[in-house]
Design a protein around this motif. Sequence first.
Motif, PDB file in Angstrom:
ATOM      1  N   GLY A 131      -1.364 -10.706   2.177  1.00  0.00           N
ATOM      2  CA  GLY A 131      -2.366 -10.577   1.124  1.00  0.00           C
ATOM      3  C   GLY A 131      -3.781 -10.396   1.620  1.00  0.00           C
ATOM      4  N   TYR A 132      -3.969 -10.141   2.921  1.00  0.00           N
ATOM      5  CA  TYR A 132      -5.305  -9.993   3.500  1.00  0.00           C
ATOM      6  C   TYR A 132      -5.548  -8.539   3.885  1.00  0.00           C
ATOM      7  CZ  TYR A 132      -5.442 -15.064   3.735  1.00  0.00           C
ATOM      8  OH  TYR A 132      -5.424 -16.393   3.405  1.00  0.00           O
ATOM      9  N   ALA A 133      -6.388  -7.863   3.125  1.00  0.00           N
ATOM     10  CA  ALA A 133      -6.729  -6.471   3.433  1.00  0.00           C
ATOM     11  C   ALA A 133      -7.392  -6.413   4.809  1.00  0.00           C
ATOM     12  CB  ALA A 133      -7.665  -5.914   2.370  1.00  0.00           C
ATOM     13  N   GLY A 134      -6.924  -5.486   5.635  1.00  0.00           N
ATOM     14  CA  GLY A 134      -7.516  -5.284   6.951  1.00  0.00           C
ATOM     15  C   GLY A 134      -7.072  -6.259   8.019  1.00  0.00           C
ATOM     16  N   ILE A 165       0.911  -2.345   4.352  1.00  0.00           N
ATOM     17  CA  ILE A 165       0.712  -3.491   3.462  1.00  0.00           C
ATOM     18  C   ILE A 165      -0.605  -4.175   3.807  1.00  0.00           C
ATOM     19  CG2 ILE A 165       3.191  -3.907   3.132  1.00  0.00           C
ATOM     20  CD1 ILE A 165       2.973  -6.194   5.204  1.00  0.00           C
ATOM     21  N   ASN A 166      -1.021  -5.063   2.939  1.00  0.00           N
ATOM     22  CA  ASN A 166      -2.060  -6.036   3.277  1.00  0.00           C
ATOM     23  C   ASN A 166      -1.293  -7.272   3.732  1.00  0.00           C
ATOM     24  OD1 ASN A 166      -4.269  -4.436   2.512  1.00  0.00           O
ATOM     25  ND2 ASN A 166      -4.126  -5.119   0.392  1.00  0.00           N
ATOM     26  N   VAL A 170      11.332 -12.418  -2.762  1.00  0.00           N
ATOM     27  CA  VAL A 170      11.949 -13.637  -2.228  1.00  0.00           C
ATOM     28  C   VAL A 170      11.271 -14.863  -2.833  1.00  0.00           C
ATOM     29  CG1 VAL A 170      12.752 -12.571  -0.082  1.00  0.00           C
ATOM     30  CG2 VAL A 170      10.466 -13.572  -0.178  1.00  0.00           C
ATOM     31  N   ASP A 171      11.932 -15.993  -2.745  1.00  0.00           N
ATOM     32  CA  ASP A 171      11.414 -17.200  -3.382  1.00  0.00           C
ATOM     33  C   ASP A 171      10.717 -18.145  -2.414  1.00  0.00           C
ATOM     34  OD1 ASP A 171      13.720 -18.028  -2.065  1.00  0.00           O
ATOM     35  OD2 ASP A 171      14.336 -19.391  -3.660  1.00  0.00           O
ATOM     36  N   ARG A 172       9.944 -17.580  -1.501  1.00  0.00           N
ATOM     37  CA  ARG A 172       9.122 -18.383  -0.593  1.00  0.00           C
ATOM     38  C   ARG A 172       7.675 -18.282  -1.049  1.00  0.00           C
ATOM     39  NH1 ARG A 172       6.182 -14.571   1.469  1.00  0.00           N
ATOM     40  NH2 ARG A 172       7.065 -12.666   2.282  1.00  0.00           N
ATOM     41  N   GLY A 173       6.838 -19.091  -0.448  1.00  0.00           N
ATOM     42  CA  GLY A 173       5.411 -18.983  -0.698  1.00  0.00           C
ATOM     43  C   GLY A 173       4.853 -17.745  -0.030  1.00  0.00           C
ATOM     44  N   GLY A 174       3.630 -17.425  -0.352  1.00  0.00           N
ATOM     45  CA  GLY A 174       2.928 -16.336   0.309  1.00  0.00           C
ATOM     46  C   GLY A 174       3.047 -15.009  -0.402  1.00  0.00           C
ATOM     47  N   GLN A 175       2.430 -14.026   0.205  1.00  0.00           N
ATOM     48  CA  GLN A 175       2.349 -12.673  -0.337  1.00  0.00           C
ATOM     49  C   GLN A 175       3.431 -11.799   0.302  1.00  0.00           C
ATOM     50  OE1 GLN A 175       0.323 -11.139  -2.613  1.00  0.00           O
ATOM     51  NE2 GLN A 175      -0.727 -13.010  -3.217  1.00  0.00           N
ATOM     52  N   VAL A 176       3.006 -10.667   0.866  1.00  0.00           N
ATOM     53  CA  VAL A 176       3.941  -9.705   1.439  1.00  0.00           C
ATOM     54  C   VAL A 176       3.857  -9.723   2.962  1.00  0.00           C
ATOM     55  CG1 VAL A 176       2.308  -7.763   1.295  1.00  0.00           C
ATOM     56  CG2 VAL A 176       4.768  -7.301   1.328  1.00  0.00           C
ATOM     57  N   LEU A 224       0.815  -1.214   0.000  1.00  0.00           N
ATOM     58  CA  LEU A 224       0.000   0.000   0.000  1.00  0.00           C
ATOM     59  C   LEU A 224       0.847   1.261   0.000  1.00  0.00           C
ATOM     60  CD1 LEU A 224      -2.641  -1.204   2.626  1.00  0.00           C
ATOM     61  CD2 LEU A 224      -2.718  -1.426   0.118  1.00  0.00           C
ATOM     62  N   ALA A 225       1.822   1.336   0.885  1.00  0.00           N
ATOM     63  CA  ALA A 225       2.659   2.533   1.008  1.00  0.00           C
ATOM     64  C   ALA A 225       3.981   2.158   1.671  1.00  0.00           C
ATOM     65  CB  ALA A 225       1.929   3.594   1.824  1.00  0.00           C
ATOM     66  N   PRO A 226       4.873   1.460   0.946  1.00  0.00           N
ATOM     67  CA  PRO A 226       6.103   0.997   1.580  1.00  0.00           C
ATOM     68  C   PRO A 226       7.016   2.112   2.069  1.00  0.00           C
ATOM     69  CG  PRO A 226       6.107   0.486  -0.772  1.00  0.00           C
ATOM     70  CD  PRO A 226       4.754   1.029  -0.438  1.00  0.00           C
TER      71      PRO A 226
END
Length: 186
Positions: A148-151, A144-145, A47-53, A37-39
């Motif tokens: 990957g989950y907003a809120g 950030i979310n 990175v090369d892992r699973g998941g989002q941020v 959102l606003a880093p």
Amino acid sequence: MRSFTDARTPDTVDELWLLQHPPVFTQGLAGRAEHLLAPGDIPVVQVDRGGQVTYHGPGQWVVYLLLDLRRRHLGVRALVDLIEQSIVATLGSFGIQSAPDPKAPGVYVNGQKVASLGLRVRRGCSYHGLALNVDMDLEPFTRINPCGYAGLEVTSMRTLLGDSCPDMQLVSENLLQELGNRLALQ
């Protein structure tokens, strides 16, 4: 971690790496730009892992699990469960009731995320791992979310326990003991 994993032989001893990162956002393989959102001035590293941020920073223990899953006869889901159980036990030893969420890897307290997981398995070996929020500035998570989950609200042991929060060293010893017991590591 990649170099260590690539150089492994069937005899390479498994390792756990415990550390704290300087402030950084890490974006996993599935990461989408809209979750940043606003880093601001905090670097974003792919990175090369699973998941989002997610966010890593001082006051958060990161444990990288460099394990030969084939040798341990351990699948990815079983490893995730083992990591989550270790975090739940660690938090429980300090009076924090927590639980994993079967829909979203990690450990939660009253719907707030206190620990994140992100793994990569290559050549039958795991790397990356977990991040436990102990006594850190949580403000960067608002940029950030998370995962990957907003809120999604994020918490820490300090937020939950206030002045009775244990020091970082004690938390690390407990967490490594819990992981080591479940993995039969020395």
